[in-house]
Scaffold this active site. Sequence first.
Site, mmCIF file in Angstrom:
data_model
loop_
_atom_site.group_PDB
_atom_site.id
_atom_site.type_symbol
_atom_site.label_atom_id
_atom_site.label_comp_id
_atom_site.label_asym_id
_atom_site.label_seq_id
_atom_site.Cartn_x
_atom_site.Cartn_y
_atom_site.Cartn_z
ATOM 1 N N SER A 1 0.826 -1.207 0.000
ATOM 2 C CA SER A 1 0.000 0.000 0.000
ATOM 3 C C SER A 1 0.863 1.260 0.000
ATOM 4 C CB SER A 1 -0.970 -0.055 1.188
ATOM 5 O OG SER A 1 -2.018 0.875 1.042
ATOM 6 N N ASP B 1 -6.238 -3.446 -2.135
ATOM 7 C CA ASP B 1 -5.095 -3.091 -1.295
ATOM 8 C C ASP B 1 -4.379 -4.316 -0.714
ATOM 9 O OD1 ASP B 1 -3.817 -2.268 1.403
ATOM 10 O OD2 ASP B 1 -4.315 -0.331 0.500
#
Length: 291
Positions: free
Chosen positions: A41, A165
Amino acid sequence: MSAPRCAFVLGGGGKWGSVEVGMLRALVEAGIQPDIVLGTSIGALNGAVFAADPGPIGVMRLERLWRDIGETGFLGGPVLDRVRTAVRLRVGLNDPSAIRDIARTVLDGMSIEDLEVPFQCVAASIERAAEHWFTKGPIIDALAASAAIPGLFAPVEIDGEHFYDGGLVNSIPVDRAVELGASEIYVLQVGRVEQPLRPPTKFWEPALIAFEISRRHRFASVRDGKTGGADVHVLPSANALDFDDRRQLKWRDIGDADELAGRAYEASRDYLAEQMTATAAGVEGGLSGER
């Protein structure tokens, strides 16, 4: 690729990713260089920028990038624009191009193979319900996939596969570094793992705690000693975050990025100095014993 000796592992954490910039500065000043950089991320974005130029200049580029984001707002824009985006995409409040635009300011046109230090980042495959590691190909696509937070962004499609993510499957990918054979691992995390969880006491807390367990459980292997014999250094963030920390509601406000990075730099600098002193003392003691 031969097994890396030293790995930098950068975890996810949204706006709190600014602490990793301070940690990187401390590592560079201590003369510690990675053989591979792994990210999730926002940690993937920080890691890629650093891997492109793993030294003082790379750190300065990251500092400037975070200041630029702070001036424009993290995933900023009027509320009405975000509502229109949500209506158009139906599955996200923000257009995925926001992450791409941020990354392009430093990494435009680059592939993962172009980076100075080997780099990998992780995302969650929807179709396979599994983690996917990007080890080659366009860096912007990989970073957008790794940072596609469900609800905030629509999934990112790459070669017919859709990704969310990477924090959903491996928030702080220490086990990836172990798997690749790293013998020395420096963990850059945003502060959550520094605070223990507790049983819920309010009706809204069970969901928060359950999410935090799912985010932390892979990293728990470090506490259990499952590191393949590698030396693992968890750098202090000076930003300990309880699972119910109200600051997390202001996820778009990063006006304190410099402050967070500065505190993490000082804490990590002191930690690394202590480690080096202990190592030097151990070596000296060993030599004395040989005489």
